[in-house]
Design a protein around this motif. Structure first.
Motif, PDB file in Angstrom:
ATOM      1  N   VAL A 206      17.934  63.985  13.367  1.00  0.00           N
ATOM      2  CA  VAL A 206      18.054  63.336  12.060  1.00  0.00           C
ATOM      3  C   VAL A 206      19.515  63.259  11.650  1.00  0.00           C
ATOM      4  N   ALA A 207      20.272  64.346  11.902  1.00  0.00           N
ATOM      5  CA  ALA A 207      21.684  64.353  11.527  1.00  0.00           C
ATOM      6  C   ALA A 207      22.449  63.287  12.306  1.00  0.00           C
ATOM      7  N   LEU A 208      22.159  63.188  13.603  1.00  0.00           N
ATOM      8  CA  LEU A 208      22.828  62.174  14.423  1.00  0.00           C
ATOM      9  C   LEU A 208      22.502  60.769  13.914  1.00  0.00           C
ATOM     10  N   ALA A 209      21.204  60.541  13.641  1.00  0.00           N
ATOM     11  CA  ALA A 209      20.783  59.225  13.149  1.00  0.00           C
ATOM     12  C   ALA A 209      21.470  58.913  11.823  1.00  0.00           C
ATOM     13  N   GLY A 210      21.548  59.915  10.948  1.00  0.00           N
ATOM     14  CA  GLY A 210      22.208  59.721   9.663  1.00  0.00           C
ATOM     15  C   GLY A 210      23.677  59.368   9.847  1.00  0.00           C
ATOM     16  N   ALA A 211      24.345  60.099  10.750  1.00  0.00           N
ATOM     17  CA  ALA A 211      25.765  59.826  11.007  1.00  0.00           C
ATOM     18  C   ALA A 211      25.941  58.401  11.526  1.00  0.00           C
ATOM     19  N   LEU A 212      25.025  57.991  12.389  1.00  0.00           N
ATOM     20  CA  LEU A 212      25.097  56.642  12.936  1.00  0.00           C
ATOM     21  C   LEU A 212      24.951  55.595  11.831  1.00  0.00           C
ATOM     22  N   LEU A 213      24.059  55.871  10.875  1.00  0.00           N
ATOM     23  CA  LEU A 213      23.859  54.920   9.782  1.00  0.00           C
ATOM     24  C   LEU A 213      25.105  54.825   8.915  1.00  0.00           C
ATOM     25  N   VAL A 214      25.757  55.983   8.679  1.00  0.00           N
ATOM     26  CA  VAL A 214      26.997  55.975   7.896  1.00  0.00           C
ATOM     27  C   VAL A 214      28.046  55.130   8.616  1.00  0.00           C
ATOM     28  N   LEU A 215      28.136  55.346   9.939  1.00  0.00           N
ATOM     29  CA  LEU A 215      29.085  54.581  10.752  1.00  0.00           C
ATOM     30  C   LEU A 215      28.778  53.077  10.660  1.00  0.00           C
ATOM     31  N   LEU A 216      27.487  52.740  10.734  1.00  0.00           N
ATOM     32  CA  LEU A 216      27.084  51.330  10.650  1.00  0.00           C
ATOM     33  C   LEU A 216      27.471  50.736   9.304  1.00  0.00           C
ATOM     34  N   ALA A 217      27.285  51.536   8.238  1.00  0.00           N
ATOM     35  CA  ALA A 217      27.655  51.060   6.910  1.00  0.00           C
ATOM     36  C   ALA A 217      29.155  50.791   6.863  1.00  0.00           C
ATOM     37  N   LEU A 218      29.946  51.697   7.461  1.00  0.00           N
ATOM     38  CA  LEU A 218      31.398  51.509   7.496  1.00  0.00           C
ATOM     39  C   LEU A 218      31.747  50.221   8.246  1.00  0.00           C
ATOM     40  N   VAL A 219      31.074  50.021   9.385  1.00  0.00           N
ATOM     41  CA  VAL A 219      31.324  48.814  10.179  1.00  0.00           C
ATOM     42  C   VAL A 219      31.005  47.569   9.345  1.00  0.00           C
ATOM     43  N   ALA A 220      29.906  47.633   8.597  1.00  0.00           N
ATOM     44  CA  ALA A 220      29.504  46.479   7.794  1.00  0.00           C
ATOM     45  C   ALA A 220      30.519  46.208   6.688  1.00  0.00           C
TER      46      ALA A 220
END
Lengths: 298, 351
Positions: free
Chosen positions: A37-51
């Motif tokens: 879950v932590a990894l998935a959450g970090a990935l989502l934060v990264l995706l938001a930054l990319v967006a």
């Protein structure tokens, strides 16, 4: 679950008994799933930054063509290769995150809003209103959601905003049904009856008591539904009904790449991988939220 | 059991979209319980139950027809302009003629009545662009789609049963199966199709790239359509299985000397299948909708390709025809399943 109380014991590990071993195993699994879950959450934060700021991650512009480098396979210079016009696929995937994710967020938000309004109206408007609204929802639910979205696009016309609305319309009846069920439970609960007894005016009652308590499950549903929205919205773009060709939207890029599968698989495969990775991450986090929430209410 | 993902934790692609499958499974059980009570109170409840179900089915169909008509009215702009398309040089006389032929000049109520009248006679109108009756168009494209949907349905159920029965209640296999199911429900079918095409059609040239001739051309589209569905079904099924395996009858069956596998397949699976049956409606909708995308990926003829063409051209009669046909299929299948419930499970008839 077990008679041992791990965490309270400081002595020899209780893992000697079968029950203790099972408890340990389930604890290990839970810890493992937390890491996921932590990894998935970090990935989502990264995706938001990319967006928000794709420029931070790539120096190339998404529509910058290089006719000397068309359909180059993935390499150090072009991580995801280049497309038929020599555009860098990695840069296009990163720049496409904004449109694809915004459409997903937008349609989920609109669907939740519409569903909440309809569901609350049904739950609170008495027998006749409830029947009318819910039979209407039944009719909408009798259509496959993708067809409902297609019907909406036919009426609204193509384009990114219309695709967002169409996906929202497709999801409204499902949400409305859930909100209604949730609101009915809340309405019959003791504290609402108490508030009625105290003579609270109806609007205050809805705003202060019914809505906040029906909202929790709704937000969790929204988190899980977001992944579906992204898949649907990109799907409509893939069908050529959303963002037009030059814009780097994941579904539209996939559709372009469909024509070059024989010679350059990377043009279509990487945008789709971006959608899949996003949805996997969203689902992991969404299910975690759902589990936590279910644990709290039951 | 806490992190076992109870029925409520269903995947996104199942989402509230085609009706939340988990929610439906639960609602189905609740509905069954409701009937149980009614069954005890009302004599001849079976006949009454059938009558109520049929009336509800007809009401939904009528609603779908009305919704489609409303959608037609909501298309902005002059219907004649929509019908003629963007590049037209039709004169005012021709436009007036078309307006009269299609009855666009009559009041909305009259148009609605005539539309319903035609529907009752099985007349779905005529395509704006293709100059052919909609019923004929749909009929000519129906078979490839039915083939695809049936193949995908069978494949999805088989994969789901295997994935659930072999892993329910076994920690390690269960974790692996959950992982593939999460991946399956999170993968957009149109991308899965493109990946399969890349490997099996372009690299290995095992399967044809496009078309709908023969069995070979059905394999990849059916897998593409089936896998995300199988992921959802497997999760629901495993949930049901684990509940069933915790029941006392499992111990009894084991005590009678049945093997673990036999208990799973012959006893637990039957109980778990009930939750699967409540998903039939969701399954129908997902396969019909998903077929649109899969047919486009694999350049297969069928209802999906026809629909996409009609949506792009604003060919409303065709879109409405497809919408009505799928609503009918959905209503028919859910009604049959609902009635089958009464027949299969006597507990729903009498208390």
């Amino acid at each position: 679950m077990t008679t041992t109380q791990p965490g309270l014991l400081t002595g020899p590990a209780p893992a000697l008994t079968a029950a203790g071993r099972a408890a340990n195993r389930s604890r290990r699994r839970r810890r493992l799933s937390r890491v996921g879950v932590a990894l998935a959450g970090a990935l989502l934060v990264l995706l938001a930054l990319v967006a928000i700021a794709p420029g931070l991650f790539t120096g190339r512009a998404p529509n910058e063509t290089d006719l000397a480098q068309t359909m180059a396979s993935p390499s150090g210079a072009h991580w995801f290769g280049t497309d038929q016009l020599g555009r860098d696929v990695f840069a296009r995937v990163l720049h496409g995150a904004r449109t694809s994710l915004l459409v997903g967020v937008g349609s989920t938000a609109f669907a939740l809003l519409g569903g909440t309004v309809l569901g609350l109206a049904a739950a609170l408007s008495g027998r006749v209103g409830d029947q009318v609204l819910m039979r209407f929802a039944d009719v909408l639910l009798s259509l496959p959601s993708l067809l409902l979205a297609l019907l909406a696009v036919t009426v609204l016309g193509t384009g990114t905003v219309n695709v967002m609305l169409a996906v929202a319309i497709a999801f409204v009846p499902g949400y409305a049904r859930i909100v209604r069920a949730e609101a009915l439970v809340v309405r019959r609960s003791g504290y609402v009856e108490a508030a009625v007894g105290l003579g609270l005016p109806r609007p205050v009652l809805v705003a202060r008591h019914v809505l906040p308590n029906a909202l929790g499950p709704l937000l969790v549903l929204g988190a899980v539904g977001f992944g579906t929205s992204v898949i649907y919205a990109s799907g409509l773009s893939f069908l050529g009904l959303g963002a037009g060709p030059p814009s780097p939207e994941w579904g539209a890029m996939l559709s372009e790449g469909r024509s070059f599968l024989a010679t350059a698989w990377w043009i279509g495969v990487f945008p789709g991988l971006a959608i899949t990775v996003t949805v996997v991450a969203v689902n992991i986090v969404g299910r975690f939220a759902q589990r936590r929430f279910a644990g709290r209410t039951s | 059991m806490t992190d076992a993902g109870p029925v409520g934790t269903l995947p996104a692609s199942a989402g509230p979209a085609g009706g939340d499958p988990a929610g439906q499974a639960l609602a189905g059980r609740r509905l069954a319980r409701g009937r149980l009570v009614r069954g005890r109170l009302v004599k001849g409840s079976l006949v009454r139950g059938i009558a109520v179900r049929l009336a509800a089915a007809l009401a939904v169909l009528f609603g779908a027809a009305t919704l489609a008509f409303a959608a037609l009215q909501l298309v902005p702009g002059d219907p004649v302009t929509v019908l003629l398309g963007p590049s037209t040089t039709a004169s005012a006389e021709v436009r007036a003629q078309i307006r009269e032929d299609f009855g666009f000049d009559r009041p909305v109520v009259v148009q609605y009545a005539s539309y319903l009248g035609h529907l009752l006679r099985g007349d779905l109108g005529e395509s704006y662009q293709l100059q052919r009756p909609v019923a004929e168009l749909i009929d000519s494209q129906l078979w490839p789609t039915v083939q695809l949907a049936l193949a995908a349905a069978v494949l999805a159920v088989v994969v789901a049963v295997l994935s659930a029965v072999t892993t329910a209640g076994r920690p390690l296999p269960r974790a692996l199966a959950s992982a593939w199911e999460l991946l399956a429900v999170s993968t957009p079918s149109y991308w899965l199709g493109i990946v399969l095409l890349t490997f099996f059609s372009f690299r290995l040239t095992i399967f044809p790239v496009a078309g709908a001739e023969g069995f070979a051309s059905l394999v990849l589209p059916a897998i593409t359509l089936a896998l995300p569905v199988a992921g959802v079904l497997a999760q629901v099924l495993r949930e049901g299985l684990e509940t069933a395996l915790a029941q006392p009858f499992v111990v009894t069956a084991r005590a009678r000397g049945l093997t673990r596998t036999a208990v799973r397949f012959r006893h637990a699976l039957r109980h778990a299948a009930v939750s699967l049956v409540t998903l039939t409606g969701w399954l129908t909708g997902t396969l019909l909708g998903g077929a649109v995308l899969v047919e486009v990926v694999f350049a297969r003829p069928g209802i999906g390709t026809l629909t996409l063409q009609a949506v792009s051209n604003k060919d409303m009669p065709v879109v409405i025809g497809v919408v009505l046909i799928s609503a009918s299929v959905f209503v028919l299948i859910s009604t049959v399943v609902d009635l089958a419930y009464l027949a299969i499970d006597p507990r729903l008839r009498k208390g």
